[in-house]
Design an enzyme around this catalytic site. Structure first.
Site, PDB file in Angstrom:
ATOM      1  N   LYS A  22       0.824  -1.207   0.000  1.00 37.10           N
ATOM      2  CA  LYS A  22       0.000   0.000   0.000  1.00 37.10           C
ATOM      3  C   LYS A  22       0.859   1.257   0.000  1.00 37.10           C
ATOM      4  CE  LYS A  22      -3.072   2.598   3.108  1.00 37.10           C
ATOM      5  NZ  LYS A  22      -2.108   3.593   3.631  1.00 37.10           N
ATOM      6  N   ASN A  23       1.833   1.334   0.915  1.00 29.81           N
ATOM      7  CA  ASN A  23       2.607   2.565   1.053  1.00 29.81           C
ATOM      8  C   ASN A  23       3.489   2.835  -0.165  1.00 29.81           C
ATOM      9  OD1 ASN A  23       1.436   3.058   3.527  1.00 29.81           O
ATOM     10  ND2 ASN A  23       3.117   2.156   4.704  1.00 29.81           N
ATOM     11  N   ARG A  97      -5.102  10.629   2.349  1.00 29.82           N
ATOM     12  CA  ARG A  97      -3.770  11.044   2.795  1.00 29.82           C
ATOM     13  C   ARG A  97      -2.752  10.972   1.655  1.00 29.82           C
ATOM     14  NH1 ARG A  97      -1.587  14.051   6.955  1.00 29.82           N
ATOM     15  NH2 ARG A  97       0.640  13.723   6.925  1.00 29.82           N
ATOM     16  N   ASP A 121      -5.660   8.360   8.577  1.00 30.24           N
ATOM     17  CA  ASP A 121      -5.904   7.892   9.933  1.00 30.24           C
ATOM     18  C   ASP A 121      -5.729   9.009  10.950  1.00 30.24           C
ATOM     19  OD1 ASP A 121      -6.444   5.224   9.330  1.00 30.24           O
ATOM     20  OD2 ASP A 121      -4.320   4.731   9.226  1.00 30.24           O
ATOM     21  N   ASP A 319       3.985   0.932  11.714  1.00 34.02           N
ATOM     22  CA  ASP A 319       2.712   0.360  11.289  1.00 34.02           C
ATOM     23  C   ASP A 319       2.464  -1.035  11.844  1.00 34.02           C
ATOM     24  OD1 ASP A 319       2.017   2.601   9.907  1.00 34.02           O
ATOM     25  OD2 ASP A 319       2.506   1.828   7.926  1.00 34.02           O
ATOM     26  N   MET A 341       6.296   7.572  17.266  1.00 32.59           N
ATOM     27  CA  MET A 341       5.991   8.527  16.206  1.00 32.59           C
ATOM     28  C   MET A 341       4.599   9.133  16.299  1.00 32.59           C
ATOM     29  SD  MET A 341       7.855   6.922  12.860  1.00 32.59           S
ATOM     30  CE  MET A 341       9.557   6.368  12.929  1.00 32.59           C
TER      31      MET A 341
END
Length: 434
Positions: A22-23, A97, A121, A319, A341
């Site tokens: 996904k990223n 995002r 998110d 994540d 983070m």
């Protein structure tokens, strides 16, 4: 709003193939804006956030052709710049995002871009400063309208510059790199992110004709070129999904083989699960997780309690901390989970406590987990998914729990996990979408 009904407490078995990353997809898809030639991308995950970004690109004028279930061809030879002024664009970009990564390509190729404050998110502060400070050093002029709309323009071509990033932001680095590849002169980026997905972005740009040195390190040197061409690219498997499947196997006492993992790109993920006592076997490029009745958390050499924390690459990705926390609830021993983070990412632990987990939320960033050693199962409850990663962590908890659970707001899970209910049902899970 959809929900999952989950009947837990049953071991699973079989093979599963991780989706495309996904990223990585959110970066690579925006890179097609840098050329007017065709770019073919395969292993694209069929998930909500990626599909929304493809729809946004199409509405901006990018020609999109679907060649197979996971392969698309893109051609940005007629981008509609005026679409950025429409309410439809504001609504689309503001809900996603990943839309932030059109900034660098649009500024580099067309000299302007605008963007509403992007969504995503609600996991804590996610400032945009690194993106804009880097693009301003390349010659972009930023105008902020109110608190939620950005315009950035340049007079003529962007110009190379030296910059030391205030944080090693992955998406910030991606935006700056995509701006720099078409800038005039040389750009040096120190404290650059170097995650595998950022490396993948640099590699596709090099195949398109960019000149980038230092790929894989935190010091990138980019010599700008006048134009880029077309290419083909295949995305990595999603490391977060791979980690999620490892955690699922451990929590449910299941024997699962995760196929085609690109193991060298996983960094600390396998060893971190091993620290929780989970057995893993590498079989070629597959990961075999045997069924385990128990797993025990390691301690430091002096006997002190293990701490698992996130860090920029090659540290552990943030994540996966939600999944690791859930897995620890059924381990033997104690672990401190330190989420550095994002200050709101641990707030889902109240649901786990309601399920019977022993967790002390120390503060917004730290939680101490006292493992139950599988002597006591979690029990099913009704809960709501607050974000993508917490959502899949709660799904893993529900599949290990005794009885019936209902997870509401599963659209959050759908944003990052492709047909997760159907794929896990094929392994023997009892999941029904309501």
């Amino acid at each position: 709003m959809a929900s999952f009904e989950v009947i837990g407490g049953k071991p699973l078995k079989g093979e599963i193939v991780p989706q495309g990353a996904k990223n990585e997809a959110l970066q690579i898809l925006c890179a097609v804006l840098l050329t007017d030639e065709q770019v073919t991308i395969s292993n694209i995950p069929d998930i909500r956030d990626v599909n929304k970004l493809i729809e946004l690109l199409r509405d901006m004028g990018v020609k999109v052709g679907k060649l197979s279930n996971d392969t698309y061809r893109f051609q940005a030879d007629d981008v509609h710049l005026d679409y950025l002024d429409t309410p439809e664009f504001v609504a689309q970009a503001g809900a996603l995002r990943g839309s932030v990564m059109i900034l660098g390509p649009m500024l580099a190729r067309f000299g302007k871009c605008q963007l509403p404050k992007p969504g995503g998110d609600k996991i804590g502060r996610r400032p945009m400063d690194t993106h804009f400070l880097g693009l301003e050093k390349l010659g972009g002029k930023l105008t902020l309208e109110g608190n939620d709309f950005y315009r950035i323009n340049t007079e003529g071509r962007l110009r190379g510059a030296y910059m030391l990033l205030d944080e090693a932001s992955v998406t910030g680095t991606a935006n700056i790199v995509m701006g720099a590849v078409l800038a005039e002169g040389t750009t040096t980026i120190y404290n650059a992110a170097c995650e595998p997905y950022l490396q993948q972005l640099c590699k596709i740009l090099v195949r398109m004709g960019a000149k980038i040195n230092g790929i894989g390190s935190n010091l990138l040197t980019i010599e700008g070129v006048e134009r880029l061409g077309g290419t083909e690219h295949r995305m990595l498997p999603d490391m977060i999904e791979i980690g999620s499947f490892i955690g699922l196997a451990a929590m449910t006492g299941s024997e699962i083989t995760i196929k085609d993992c690109q193991i060298p790109e996983l960094g600390l993920i396998p060893d971190t699960f091993r620290k929780l006592g989970i057995q893993l076997e590498f079989r070629g490029d597959d990961i075999f997780v045997p069924a385990q009745d128990h797993y025990e958390i390691a301690t430091y050499l002096d006997g002190s309690i293990l701490t698992i924390s996130d860090h920029t690459w090659p540290g552990l990705t943030p994540d996966l901390l939600s999944v690791l926390l859930v897995v620890a609830t059924q381990a033997k021993g104690t672990v401190l989970i330190h989420q550095k983070m994002f200050e709101s990412r641990l707030f889902f632990v109240d649901k786990l406590i309601d399920m019977g987990a022993q967790i002390i939320l120390c503060d917004p960033h730290r939680a101490t987990v006292i493992g139950l050693d599988k002597r006591t199962q979690l029990h099913g409850i009704t809960m709501t998914s607050p974000d993508i990663r917490a959502g899949v962590a709660l799904l893993i908890a529900a599949l290990s729990a005794n009885g019936r659970s209902v997870i509401e707001n599963v659209e959050q899970i759908d944003r990052g996990y492709q047909n997760i209910d159907k794929r896990l049902t094929a392994l023997g899970a009892q999941i029904r979408r309501l």
